[in-house]
Design an enzyme around this catalytic site. Sequence first.
Site, PDB file in Angstrom:
ATOM      1  N   LEU A 149       0.826  -1.200   0.000  1.00 42.96           N
ATOM      2  CA  LEU A 149       0.000   0.000   0.000  1.00 42.96           C
ATOM      3  C   LEU A 149       0.866   1.258   0.000  1.00 42.96           C
ATOM      4  O   LEU A 149       0.699   2.152  -0.836  1.00 42.96           O
ATOM      5  CB  LEU A 149      -0.937  -0.007   1.214  1.00 42.96           C
ATOM      6  CG  LEU A 149      -1.799   1.238   1.425  1.00 42.96           C
ATOM      7  CD1 LEU A 149      -2.764   1.431   0.261  1.00 42.96           C
ATOM      8  CD2 LEU A 149      -2.574   1.123   2.748  1.00 42.96           C
ATOM      9  N   GLY A 156      -5.153  -6.010  10.790  1.00 34.93           N
ATOM     10  CA  GLY A 156      -3.706  -5.839  10.861  1.00 34.93           C
ATOM     11  C   GLY A 156      -3.293  -5.038  12.076  1.00 34.93           C
ATOM     12  O   GLY A 156      -2.249  -5.306  12.696  1.00 34.93           O
ATOM     13  N   ARG A 157      -4.089  -4.049  12.431  1.00 37.07           N
ATOM     14  CA  ARG A 157      -3.777  -3.235  13.612  1.00 37.07           C
ATOM     15  C   ARG A 157      -3.880  -4.049  14.894  1.00 37.07           C
ATOM     16  O   ARG A 157      -3.073  -3.877  15.815  1.00 37.07           O
ATOM     17  CB  ARG A 157      -4.708  -2.022  13.640  1.00 37.07           C
ATOM     18  CG  ARG A 157      -4.329  -0.992  12.592  1.00 37.07           C
ATOM     19  CD  ARG A 157      -5.406   0.027  12.299  1.00 37.07           C
ATOM     20  NE  ARG A 157      -4.926   0.934  11.252  1.00 37.07           N
ATOM     21  CZ  ARG A 157      -5.699   1.682  10.486  1.00 37.07           C
ATOM     22  NH1 ARG A 157      -7.016   1.655  10.649  1.00 37.07           N
ATOM     23  NH2 ARG A 157      -5.170   2.463   9.565  1.00 37.07           N
ATOM     24  N   GLY A 174      20.092  -1.922  33.001  1.00 37.52           N
ATOM     25  CA  GLY A 174      21.225  -1.009  33.039  1.00 37.52           C
ATOM     26  C   GLY A 174      22.074  -1.123  31.790  1.00 37.52           C
ATOM     27  O   GLY A 174      21.574  -1.322  30.682  1.00 37.52           O
ATOM     28  N   GLU A 177       1.002   0.185   9.917  1.00 38.69           N
ATOM     29  CA  GLU A 177      -0.451  -0.057   9.940  1.00 38.69           C
ATOM     30  C   GLU A 177      -1.212   1.226  10.278  1.00 38.69           C
ATOM     31  O   GLU A 177      -2.306   1.189  10.846  1.00 38.69           O
ATOM     32  CB  GLU A 177      -0.831  -1.167  10.944  1.00 38.69           C
ATOM     33  CG  GLU A 177      -0.072  -2.469  10.778  1.00 38.69           C
ATOM     34  CD  GLU A 177      -0.505  -3.267   9.562  1.00 38.69           C
ATOM     35  OE1 GLU A 177      -1.191  -2.704   8.683  1.00 38.69           O
ATOM     36  OE2 GLU A 177      -0.149  -4.441   9.473  1.00 38.69           O
ATOM     37  N   ARG A 224     -12.565  11.003  14.581  1.00 43.55           N
ATOM     38  CA  ARG A 224     -13.599  11.002  13.552  1.00 43.55           C
ATOM     39  C   ARG A 224     -14.787  10.137  13.959  1.00 43.55           C
ATOM     40  O   ARG A 224     -15.954  10.532  13.788  1.00 43.55           O
ATOM     41  CB  ARG A 224     -13.002  10.496  12.232  1.00 43.55           C
ATOM     42  CG  ARG A 224     -13.982  10.491  11.051  1.00 43.55           C
ATOM     43  CD  ARG A 224     -13.324   9.822   9.845  1.00 43.55           C
ATOM     44  NE  ARG A 224     -13.051   8.422  10.106  1.00 43.55           N
ATOM     45  CZ  ARG A 224     -12.089   7.720   9.498  1.00 43.55           C
ATOM     46  NH1 ARG A 224     -11.309   8.290   8.628  1.00 43.55           N
ATOM     47  NH2 ARG A 224     -11.939   6.439   9.784  1.00 43.55           N
TER      48      ARG A 224
END
Length: 380
Positions: free
Chosen positions: A124, A240-241, A338, A362, A374
């Site tokens: 994508l 996917g998320r 450490g 993603e 939204r």
Amino acid sequence: MAYDTTEDQNLIIATARRFAKDSLAPHAMAWEEAGTLDRATLRALAELGFAGIYVRDDVGGSGLTRLDAAIIFEELSRGDVSHAAFLSIHNMASWMIDTFGSEDQRQRFLPALTNMEMIASYCLTEPGAGSDAASLSTTARLDGDDYVVNGTKAFISGAGFSDLYVVMVRTGEAGPRGISTLLVPKDAPGLSFGKNEKKMGWQAQPTAQVIFEDCRVPVANRLGEEGQGFTFAMKGLDGGRLNIAACSLGGASDALERAFAYSRDRKQFGQALWNFQTTQFKLADMATELEVARVFLRHAAAALDAKSPEATKLCAMAKRFVTDVGFHVANQALQIHGGYGYLKDYEVERIVRDLRVHQILEGTNEVMRVIIARELDRGF
């Protein structure tokens, strides 16, 4: 809500955890140094049913739920985040074909994908289209029975390694309604790959550009109709998320266990680090944060399984919250070690590096906040 695991899920947990301990963890450092995924290991995961987790069983899938998948990826990531996260990408690509593909496409591709004779990548992102995925510019022009594809995808996990690429291309107008999805085999004429990127983490995963130069792809390899690709891509990203959040949870859980064991063994000022209340408090907070993250992740996965109208919002919330918590806990585990935590021999630094990218891919966690806002605006 509480999510008590079923008897079947307990068996899945035991199987995945044993594989992570015996077959992933002992080799994670070597795979990172080699800079490549191990095909034999991926095929062994397929034999356990983990290469088509939520693909239907008539093509070799396991037919499990998103909640089952979250459990699987959490457990596998306790052994090696890099291989587990790549398996998540393969599963997302397979799910898209199973869900949106024709029966011919399902039968052509999925039997080989579910046994990992064929490995898939998801394409994508582009050099100029990251968070703004709808502005992608890779084009596919119809020419007879083929599409001619031109453009470049960036940051593609498995580029050059995978056998099949699920590619979002522009077949029409600007914006999301002009995007379609093509299935592009590795041997397609005009397909090539860039150099392997040098990354902070996920070093066992080859990551590179996928380059299309008059690449010919049969029309028969288009998922669904023209213009549906962006919808397919976004629906794929909900799951996917969740998966990448689960990988953060598993990696951070491994880091927590390493920090606890180290605090018992390491002595300072004449006593074990564990005996200092500051160490106990830090580990207690880390364990609490991971438990909260686990419960919320499973809540979001159950919502996606139930096709809840709030699923997209909850998946974005889970991805944002769990990946932030996972990185924080892993980083705190390094701090407890450490100076030794900074050494590769102790491996906790690898977990920190591997988990950092989960806050970016993603959809960045800033984009997750946009999605959440939204959805809130729609709901109030």
